[in-house]
Design an enzyme around this catalytic site. Sequence first.
Site, short mmCIF file in Angstrom:
data_model
loop_
_atom_site.label_atom_id
_atom_site.label_comp_id
_atom_site.label_asym_id
_atom_site.label_seq_id
_atom_site.Cartn_x
_atom_site.Cartn_y
_atom_site.Cartn_z
N GLN A 78 -10.12 -4.29 -3.94
CA GLN A 78 -11.37 -3.59 -3.55
C GLN A 78 -12.42 -3.89 -4.74
O GLN A 78 -13.58 -4.34 -4.60
CB GLN A 78 -11.25 -1.90 -3.23
CG GLN A 78 -12.58 -1.44 -2.88
CD GLN A 78 -12.99 -1.91 -1.64
OE1 GLN A 78 -12.14 -1.64 -0.54
NE2 GLN A 78 -14.25 -2.25 -1.48
N CYS A 126 -16.42 1.84 -0.14
CA CYS A 126 -15.30 0.91 -0.02
C CYS A 126 -14.82 0.86 1.42
O CYS A 126 -14.19 -0.14 2.16
CB CYS A 126 -14.25 1.20 -0.85
SG CYS A 126 -13.73 2.83 -0.53
N HIS A 159 -7.13 0.61 -6.93
CA HIS A 159 -7.39 -0.36 -5.76
C HIS A 159 -8.06 -1.71 -6.34
O HIS A 159 -9.34 -1.90 -6.11
CB HIS A 159 -8.16 0.18 -4.53
CG HIS A 159 -8.39 -0.07 -3.03
ND1 HIS A 159 -7.36 -1.35 -2.91
CD2 HIS A 159 -8.82 0.24 -2.18
CE1 HIS A 159 -7.91 -1.50 -1.68
NE2 HIS A 159 -8.80 -0.76 -0.91
N ARG A 177 -13.80 -8.95 1.03
CA ARG A 177 -12.61 -8.50 0.88
C ARG A 177 -11.63 -9.85 1.40
O ARG A 177 -10.87 -10.43 0.62
CB ARG A 177 -12.18 -7.36 1.74
CG ARG A 177 -12.40 -5.95 1.33
CD ARG A 177 -11.94 -5.73 0.06
NE ARG A 177 -10.44 -5.76 -0.01
CZ ARG A 177 -9.85 -4.63 0.51
NH1 ARG A 177 -10.30 -3.46 0.78
NH2 ARG A 177 -8.41 -4.57 0.40
N ASP A 195 -17.05 6.94 -2.21
CA ASP A 195 -16.10 6.87 -1.71
C ASP A 195 -15.73 8.39 -1.04
O ASP A 195 -16.29 9.10 -1.31
CB ASP A 195 -14.95 6.36 -2.51
CG ASP A 195 -13.45 6.22 -1.85
OD1 ASP A 195 -13.73 6.04 -0.68
OD2 ASP A 195 -12.53 6.31 -2.34
N ARG A 212 0.87 -1.26 -0.09
CA ARG A 212 0.03 -0.16 -0.04
C ARG A 212 0.93 1.30 0.06
O ARG A 212 1.68 1.35 0.90
CB ARG A 212 -0.93 -0.01 1.21
CG ARG A 212 -1.49 1.19 1.49
CD ARG A 212 -2.77 1.27 2.35
NE ARG A 212 -3.93 0.61 1.92
CZ ARG A 212 -5.26 0.36 2.23
NH1 ARG A 212 -5.47 1.51 3.32
NH2 ARG A 212 -6.10 -0.02 1.76
N1 CP Z 1 -11.45 -0.45 1.72
C1 CP Z 1 -10.32 -0.40 2.15
O1 CP Z 1 -9.17 -0.64 1.54
O2 CP Z 1 -10.12 -0.29 3.55
P1 CP Z 1 -8.74 0.02 4.58
O3 CP Z 1 -8.19 1.41 4.01
O4 CP Z 1 -9.37 0.01 6.00
O5 CP Z 1 -7.74 -0.94 4.29
N1 NVA Z 2 -9.94 6.65 -1.68
C1 NVA Z 2 -9.76 6.03 -0.46
C2 NVA Z 2 -9.77 4.65 -0.26
C3 NVA Z 2 -9.64 3.92 0.89
C4 NVA Z 2 -9.76 2.37 0.92
C5 NVA Z 2 -8.14 6.53 -0.11
O1 NVA Z 2 -7.48 6.46 -1.06
O2 NVA Z 2 -8.05 6.84 1.14
#
Ligand code: CP
Ligand code: NVA
Length: 316
Positions: free
Chosen positions: A143, A275, A140, A303, A235, A113
């Site tokens: 997701q 999400c 993502h 997930r 989102d 990440r």
């Molecule tokens: N939706 C998602 O990826 O959540 P987190 O940021 O908690 O991993």
């Molecule tokens: N768009 C959001 C998604 C989190 C799962 C972010 O990048 O923070």
Amino acid sequence: MCSKKHKRCKVKAKHIISIKDLSVDDIEEIFALAGKLKAEGKLAKSEALKGKTLGLIFQKPSLRTKVSFEAAMAQLGGYAIYMSPDEVKLGQREAIKDVARTLSRYLDGIIARTFKHQDILELAKYSDIPVINGLSDFSHPCQALSDFFTVREKAGRLKGVKIAFIGDGNNVCNSLLYICAKLGIDISIAAPKGYEPDKEVYSRAFEQGKITGAKITLSNRPAEAVKGADIIYTDVWTSMGQEKEAKKRLKAFKGFQINSGLCSKAKKGYYIMHCLPAHRGEEITDECMESKHSIVFDQAENRLHVEKAILLLLLK
Ligand code: CP
Ligand code: NVA
């Protein structure tokens, strides 16, 4: 072979950095295996990944991605090592290519990440083991895969489903666009001016949609996008890493909230998706989060099942 129970592995991708890396067959394989795993339940003991170790390198916070991948490894008999932002300092303490080559000697797979998408690409380039994108500023994919596994489960089909994405044309929106285009699902996006999805992603998806039958539209009119939709998806307006822009974004996204007024324009029996994490009172009201239409926690649960399938298919 993946395991005794799940014999055939057709997934061709080595890494999953983007939905683009997967064929329709790959996605179907993931969904089919995730369905089987979900039916078996989390108490079904598996040794399928016994002896395998997964590393999670995270530059940003996480609840779902971190815990679902760690739980997935535990449930499949493997082991997971979480590396927090301060421990690795990806690209700061040492070059990403050195991290990739070192971890390849210890592990069987990496979940990354990152802030910059380019960093995951670099990690994958120098990695001998599968690298899976656990969210970047650009996409993502896990997701989006879990989301459409959820849609298929709830709606009983994917063909003919229409999804309306209301809000920021961000990483999640980009991945939804790619998966809709690939699977032939209609998607209408409503985003404020200046916050549309990535231009290249949009045009690629639009072109692919012409072949697969996915009708893809983009406007800045939420009510229009939601008209006749089976799914309303949103989102956060301010993603991780954009905190300094929060005030400006609150203003720009006014009118793009998922609330009961907007939802009344969707199809009867519509679903609300997010999400998560949600900023209640901003992109979505409490009422909508808690309504009978909301399937946000089914998405979150899935997930786990989808990622177990991904791990089985990639770490074989
Ligand atoms: N939706 C998602 O990826 O959540 P987190 O940021 O908690 O991993
Ligand atoms: N768009 C959001 C998604 C989190 C799962 C972010 O990048 O923070």
